[in-house]
Design an enzyme around this catalytic site. Structure first.
Site, PDB file in Angstrom:
ATOM      1  CB  CYS A   1     -20.296  -2.297   9.979  1.00 32.43           C
ATOM      2  SG  CYS A   1     -19.231  -0.827  10.206  1.00 32.43           S
ATOM      3  CG  ASP A   2     -23.013  -2.829   5.862  1.00 25.86           C
ATOM      4  OD1 ASP A   2     -22.221  -2.088   6.447  1.00 25.86           O
ATOM      5  OD2 ASP A   2     -23.412  -2.609   4.720  1.00 25.86           O
TER       6      ASP A   2
ATOM      7  CB  CYS B   1     -19.305   4.064   5.044  1.00 24.69           C
ATOM      8  SG  CYS B   1     -17.806   3.056   4.957  1.00 24.69           S
TER       9      CYS B   1
ATOM     10  CD  GLU C   1     -23.655  -4.806   0.449  1.00 25.18           C
ATOM     11  OE1 GLU C   1     -24.460  -4.629   1.375  1.00 25.18           O
ATOM     12  OE2 GLU C   1     -22.562  -4.224   0.382  1.00 25.18           O
TER      13      GLU C   1
ATOM     14  CB  SER D   1     -23.399  -1.193  -1.377  1.00 20.53           C
ATOM     15  OG  SER D   1     -23.090  -0.154  -0.475  1.00 20.53           O
TER      16      SER D   1
END
Length: 552
Positions: free
Chosen positions: A119-120, A191, A442, A468
């Site tokens: 993830c991010d 996601c 974000e 985001s």
């Protein structure tokens, strides 16, 4: 072997004793030791299944004659951290991840390393660490979440955020929102749109640090487990050939990544992370370079939030390698670069093909002749601002409207939810930059509320914070210098006319320069929001978004 310094000779008998205390045999100790960084936890959907990926990686290492040594890394779920104080820790965690991986890797003298993020901030944090440690390394992500169709609509996490805005506007019922809530995130994985996590996993593949398929094979597919085993085997080949991250992560590799970034329409957060990774190698990737590449590389894909397609569709259409093959037709890529496959970019993409031109457009028929990300400059963003151009409605590419000024995300979203924003308005959210936030939160809450209320073709949002990868509309972030550092965004007042021209790269407030200077002459920086703990240290050390928000 690098690990000889902790295991070879009579002087290292105490060290070997400690290995034996954990059950390692003499045979295992004698083999190359491979650090396996596993960011598995039970708070991030993209990481909940990484224990299975790690087991596959370790099996691959053992099959190829190495000894895997697993340890953990933290990971924050941006979605769960969104819209409250927790989001301040998201970007800041990138440095913690890089630092902790560096500490573990160098303290224990591993011969090679396998990084397992998904993830991010975890992906760029681990790539930064790989560059610092600079032993043979490979990255294998956990893969994207699936998107399922419900009542004719492909759902993802952003669908739920936008449903909240629609519910607040009376356009959806709470029962409708609950329907989205139950079905938008059907299982493990990052996601499902071309949000930040999937952007960085795809770009890892382009940089040459991940195997083909790293960015797009869905998390629940058996092929993902097979790829993890291959990554474990491949790291042993990298160790044998002594191919290191510094051999792969070259200036040209970052240029390739930016080209594919523009073609895919990746998250604006890539403009923070690619410069930060490059910084670890002494390579400068600035906004001017990004703008030059954006100006010449076409946008070939419109994945969510820019369109209805998701990463599973990109996978089925040929994946990242097919996008690269398409770009190579007009010589956009450096094809002779080394990758973790042990082969060049040209060799990797030789058999790639686009199997669905509705997902990956032809280089001859792009969505746009310019890239998915644009850099804007002007009197309120002299050092630059960033927008995901491919996700902006045609009507908002050029816009002029009155400023609605807020000094925090919470104040802005309260005004949006309570119907105080009108068509044509330009929302300004400031003091949310790397220092001011701190942590550059974000703004998916405000942007999805605007979109959910049907205002994304009428209202712009400008911030020194960030967005985001799921944000869409005229969402302009990374305004630099930020307000906390005396940037001109601090001088904007309620009702000032803001002029946005994305095709021409301009962002200005229609106020005379002398008036802006007069306003700033009496400006004083507000008291920092966080002065203690990690965020306090972070706010004192972090640099501008225009330089990747790296630490001094």
């Amino acid at each position: 072997m690098t690990s000889d310094k902790i295991k070879k000779g009579v002087e290292r008998a105490p060290h070997r004793a400690l290995f034996k205390a954990m059950g390692y045999t003499d045979e295992e100790i004698s083999r190359p030791l491979i650090g396996v960084v596993n960011s598995k936890n039970e708070i991030v959907p993209g990481h909940i299944h990484l224990d299975k990926i790690a087991e596959a990686v370790k099996a691959g290492i053992r099959m190829a004659g190495g000894t895997p040594v697993e340890f953990g890394a933290i990971g924050i779920c941006d979605g769960i951290a969104m819209g409250h104080e927790g989001m301040k820790y998201s970007l800041a965690s990138r440095e913690l991840i890089a630092d902790s991986c560096e500490a573990m890797g160098l303290a224990h003298s591993f011969d090679g390393m396998v990084f397992i993020p998904n993830c991010d901030k975890i992906v760029p944090g681990m790539l930064m660490a790989a560059a610092r440690i600079n032993v043979p390394s490979i990255v294998i992500s956990g893969g994207p979440m699936l998107s399922l169709k419900r009542n004719g609509k492909q759902l993802d996490l952003n669908s739920v955020f936008e449903a909240v805005g629609a519910c607040k506007a009376g356009m959806m019922t709470q029962e409708d929102v609950a329907e989205y809530e139950d079905h938008a995130c059907p299982g493990c994985g990052s996601c499902s749109g071309m949000f930040t996590a999937n952007s960085m996993n795809c770009l890892t593949e382009v940089l040459g640090m991940g195997l083909p398929g790293n960015g797009t094979i869905p998390a629940v597919y058996a092929q993902r487990v097979r790829l993890a085993k291959q990554a474990g085997m491949k790291v042993m080949e990298l160790v044998e050939k002594n191919i290191r991250p510094s051999d792969i992560l070259t200036q040209e590799a970052f240029e390739n990544a930016l080209c594919v970034d523009m073609a895919l329409g990746c998250s604006t957060n890539s403009v923070l992370h690619l410069p930060a990774i490059a910084h670890e190698l002494g390579i400068v990737i600035n906004l001017d370079i990004i703008n030059q590449i954006s100006a010449r590389v076409p946008n070939l894909c419109k994945l969510a939030p820019a369109g209805d397609h998701h990463v599973q569709d990109l996978y089925a259409a040929g994946g990242v390698q097919a996008v690269m093959k398409e770009l190579s037709k007009k010589d956009f890529l450096h094809l002779g670069l080394m990758t973790v496959t042990g082969k060049t970019v040209a060799e990797n993409i030789s058999n790639a093909e686009v199997t669905d031109a509705s997902i990956i457009r032809s280089i001859e028929k792009p969505y746009s002749p310019t890239g998915g990300i644009a850099i804007l400059r002007g009197n309120i963003a002299p050092d630059g601002a960033v927008v995901k151009r491919s996700a902006v409605a045609e009507e908002m590419l050029v816009h002029k409207g009155p400023a609605r000024v807020f000094d925090s995300e919470e104040a802005a979203i309260e005004a949006i939810y309570n119907g105080r924003i009108r068509k044509g308005d330009v929302i300004i959210i400031r003091y949310e930059g790397p220092k001011g936030g701190p942590g550059m939160r974000e703004m998916l809450g405000p942007t999805s509320a605007i979109a959910g209320m049907g205002l994304d073709k009428d209202v712009a949002l400008i911030t020194d914070g960030r967005f985001s990868g799921a944000s869409r509309g005229a969402s302009i972030g990374h305004v630099s210098p930020e307000a906390m550092e005396g940037g001109m965004i601090a001088a904007v007042q309620e009702g000032d006319i803001i002029e946005i021209n994305i095709p021409e790269g301009r962002l200005n407030v229609d106020v005379p320069e002398e008036e802006l200077k007069n306003r700033m002459s009496s400006w004083k920086a507000p008291k920092p929001r966080n002065t203690t703990g990690y965020l306090g240290r972070y706010s004192r050390l972090v640099t501008s978004a225009s330089t990747g928000a790296v630490l001094k």
